[in-house]
Design a protein around this motif. Structure first.
Motif, PDB file in Angstrom:
ATOM      1  N   ALA A 132      -1.823  22.954  33.956  1.00 13.90           N
ATOM      2  CA  ALA A 132      -2.604  23.952  33.832  1.00 13.90           C
ATOM      3  C   ALA A 132      -3.421  24.524  35.097  1.00 13.90           C
ATOM      4  CB  ALA A 132      -3.435  24.103  32.444  1.00 13.90           C
ATOM      5  N   MET A 161      -3.053  23.473  38.021  1.00 13.59           N
ATOM      6  CA  MET A 161      -2.126  23.738  39.096  1.00 13.59           C
ATOM      7  C   MET A 161      -1.538  25.211  39.189  1.00 13.59           C
ATOM      8  SD  MET A 161      -0.644  20.332  40.945  1.00 13.59           S
ATOM      9  CE  MET A 161      -0.721  19.339  39.540  1.00 13.59           C
ATOM     10  N   ALA A 162      -1.346  25.303  37.889  1.00 16.58           N
ATOM     11  CA  ALA A 162      -0.496  26.753  37.518  1.00 16.58           C
ATOM     12  C   ALA A 162      -1.702  27.881  37.863  1.00 16.58           C
ATOM     13  CB  ALA A 162      -0.340  26.954  36.142  1.00 16.58           C
ATOM     14  N   ASN A 163      -2.865  27.727  37.598  1.00 14.64           N
ATOM     15  CA  ASN A 163      -3.939  28.650  37.881  1.00 14.64           C
ATOM     16  C   ASN A 163      -4.988  28.478  39.427  1.00 14.64           C
ATOM     17  OD1 ASN A 163      -4.057  30.486  35.275  1.00 14.64           O
ATOM     18  ND2 ASN A 163      -3.916  28.621  34.563  1.00 14.64           N
ATOM     19  N   ALA A 164      -3.893  27.828  40.241  1.00 16.36           N
ATOM     20  CA  ALA A 164      -4.545  27.425  41.553  1.00 16.36           C
ATOM     21  C   ALA A 164      -4.776  28.781  42.115  1.00 16.36           C
ATOM     22  CB  ALA A 164      -3.497  26.649  42.369  1.00 16.36           C
ATOM     23  N   ASP A 165      -4.359  30.023  42.008  1.00 17.20           N
ATOM     24  CA  ASP A 165      -4.591  31.397  42.505  1.00 17.20           C
ATOM     25  C   ASP A 165      -5.156  32.346  41.510  1.00 17.20           C
ATOM     26  OD1 ASP A 165      -3.621  30.491  44.994  1.00 17.20           O
ATOM     27  OD2 ASP A 165      -1.585  30.680  44.100  1.00 17.20           O
ATOM     28  N   THR A 166      -5.622  31.742  40.226  1.00 15.13           N
ATOM     29  CA  THR A 166      -6.237  32.869  39.415  1.00 15.13           C
ATOM     30  C   THR A 166      -7.790  32.950  39.656  1.00 15.13           C
ATOM     31  OG1 THR A 166      -4.430  32.238  38.053  1.00 15.13           O
ATOM     32  CG2 THR A 166      -6.440  33.276  37.059  1.00 15.13           C
ATOM     33  N   PRO A 167      -8.256  34.248  39.922  1.00 17.57           N
ATOM     34  CA  PRO A 167      -9.835  34.339  40.345  1.00 17.57           C
ATOM     35  C   PRO A 167     -10.601  33.710  38.672  1.00 17.57           C
ATOM     36  CG  PRO A 167      -8.455  36.377  40.830  1.00 17.57           C
ATOM     37  CD  PRO A 167      -7.356  35.493  40.084  1.00 17.57           C
ATOM     38  N   TYR A 214     -10.729  31.058  37.433  1.00 19.15           N
ATOM     39  CA  TYR A 214     -10.528  30.086  36.635  1.00 19.15           C
ATOM     40  C   TYR A 214     -11.150  28.953  36.901  1.00 19.15           C
ATOM     41  CZ  TYR A 214      -7.315  26.734  34.404  1.00 19.15           C
ATOM     42  OH  TYR A 214      -6.725  25.722  33.605  1.00 19.15           O
ATOM     43  N   ARG A 223     -10.266  21.858  34.644  1.00 16.94           N
ATOM     44  CA  ARG A 223     -10.735  21.236  33.596  1.00 16.94           C
ATOM     45  C   ARG A 223      -9.985  19.760  33.793  1.00 16.94           C
ATOM     46  NH1 ARG A 223     -11.029  24.394  28.138  1.00 16.94           N
ATOM     47  NH2 ARG A 223     -13.122  23.209  28.225  1.00 16.94           N
ATOM     48  N   ILE A 268       3.929  25.954  31.143  1.00 15.27           N
ATOM     49  CA  ILE A 268       2.799  26.145  31.869  1.00 15.27           C
ATOM     50  C   ILE A 268       3.322  26.358  33.628  1.00 15.27           C
ATOM     51  CG2 ILE A 268       0.710  25.262  33.138  1.00 15.27           C
ATOM     52  CD1 ILE A 268       0.491  23.976  30.307  1.00 15.27           C
ATOM     53  N   ALA A 278       3.675  29.799  36.064  1.00 13.83           N
ATOM     54  CA  ALA A 278       3.043  29.727  37.605  1.00 13.83           C
ATOM     55  C   ALA A 278       4.252  30.070  38.353  1.00 13.83           C
ATOM     56  CB  ALA A 278       2.247  28.355  37.660  1.00 13.83           C
ATOM     57  N   PHE A 302      -3.446  38.033  38.948  1.00 11.21           N
ATOM     58  CA  PHE A 302      -3.471  36.840  38.058  1.00 11.21           C
ATOM     59  C   PHE A 302      -4.371  36.874  37.095  1.00 11.21           C
ATOM     60  CE2 PHE A 302      -0.700  34.170  41.568  1.00 11.21           C
ATOM     61  CZ  PHE A 302       0.088  35.531  41.218  1.00 11.21           C
ATOM     62  N   GLY A 330      -3.292  26.311  29.230  1.00 15.21           N
ATOM     63  CA  GLY A 330      -2.486  27.520  29.277  1.00 15.21           C
ATOM     64  C   GLY A 330      -2.015  27.849  30.578  1.00 15.21           C
ATOM     65  N   ASN A 377       4.094  23.582  41.959  1.00 16.06           N
ATOM     66  CA  ASN A 377       4.786  23.701  40.520  1.00 16.06           C
ATOM     67  C   ASN A 377       5.946  23.185  40.402  1.00 16.06           C
ATOM     68  OD1 ASN A 377       2.502  24.984  39.044  1.00 16.06           O
ATOM     69  ND2 ASN A 377       2.529  26.587  40.566  1.00 16.06           N
TER      70      ASN A 377
END
Lengths: 135, 138
Positions: A28, A30-36, A38, A41, B9, B13, B49, B64, B119
């Motif tokens: 999760a 790494m999936a949100n590596a580009d989400t402002p 974030y 954890r 997940i 991505a 995003f 998530g 990913n």
């Protein structure tokens, strides 16, 4: 002399579940590596180890009191381990604290530890088979 | 089975990075589309995003994926150029070029493809872990 699965397999079945959960959290991240905004954890293994060893005194987290079913817990706990936020080495301007290289390293480490628990279980199962067959 | 959540997940991505790559392609393709007014000229598109907070039932928002909330247009002013002889020039002799910054777009493209690869790697590792677990006891 009965064979007790708990004593033969030891901590490894629980370790697999925990590693799997940690893999999910790191994925999760790494999936949100580009989400402002974030925040990365991770599981706090030290709190889990300390709790299981019984010395909660030096790492007793302050727990919010819940007086209603609707209240949200102050902290997230997965299998007894707290899910905390990572301290970034270098935070980015958009408030994201994911550092891909660190997450990658942690994910690889986690995968190797998962595989090692798995190979231990495999060895124990083949030992059991050997004991059953007697040859 | 909860192990399959890793695939969801990483998949979300990859989907998001795919949208990002598509907007980059669209921006670069239209980088030199000239117009005769500031309103009609192409504006750079950017995906927004956001982290998906699922699992609200047991109030345990630990994991998530990521979702694309939408694609917004850049608010930067278009590039005006004085070319009275250009067929698209307006009454004052100006043509309008899109506010696309090619260098920014290329950097964006590299970042998106790296994240995508990241990913894919996560998915491959999770697949190996699962397959090895299925082979346990054989």
């Amino acid at each position: 002399m009965a064979i007790n699965f708990n004593s033969v397999l030891g901590i490894h079945p629980q370790a697999l579940v925990l590693r799997e959960k940690r893999g999910e959290i790191l994925a999760a991240n790494m999936a949100n590596a580009d989400t402002p905004d974030y925040k990365a954890r991770d599981l706090d293994f030290h709190s889990l180890l300390n709790n299981s060893l019984g010395n909660t005194s030096n790492n007793s987290a302050v727990v919010l009191q819940q007086t209603s079913q609707e209240h949200m817990p102050g902290q997230n706990v997965v299998l007894g381990a707290q899910v905390l936020y990572r301290n970034p080495q270098q935070s980015s301007l958009d408030g994201n604290t994911v550092e891909s290289h660190i997450e990658q390293a942690k994910f690889a480490e986690n995968a190797v530890q998962y595989e090692s628990s798995l190979s231990f279980l495999k060895g124990q199962f083949s030992n059991l088979l050997l004991a059953i067959k007697g040859q | 089975m909860s192990a399959l959540k890793v695939f969801d997940i990483a998949g979300s991505a990859m989907n998001a990075e795919n949208v990002r790559l598509n907007t980059v392609a669209s921006n670069l393709a239209n980088a030199s589309t000239i117009s005769n007014s500031a309103d009609k000229v192409y504006k750079a598109r950017l995906p927004v995003f956001s982290a998906v907070l699922n699992n609200t039932i047991n109030k345990n928002n630990t994991t998530g994926g990521v979702e694309v909330l939408g694609v917004v247009e850049s608010q930067a002013p278009p590039v005006m150029e004085y070319q009275p002889n250009h067929p698209m020039a307006d009454a004052t002799g100006y043509i309008y070029k899109p506010n696309v910054n090619s260098i920014e777009e290329m950097a964006n493209m590299m970042s998106a493809s790296r994240s995508y690869q990241n990913n894919v790697d996560v998915m491959n590792t999770a697949k190996t872990m699962l397959l090895d677990t299925l082979k346990l006891g054989q």
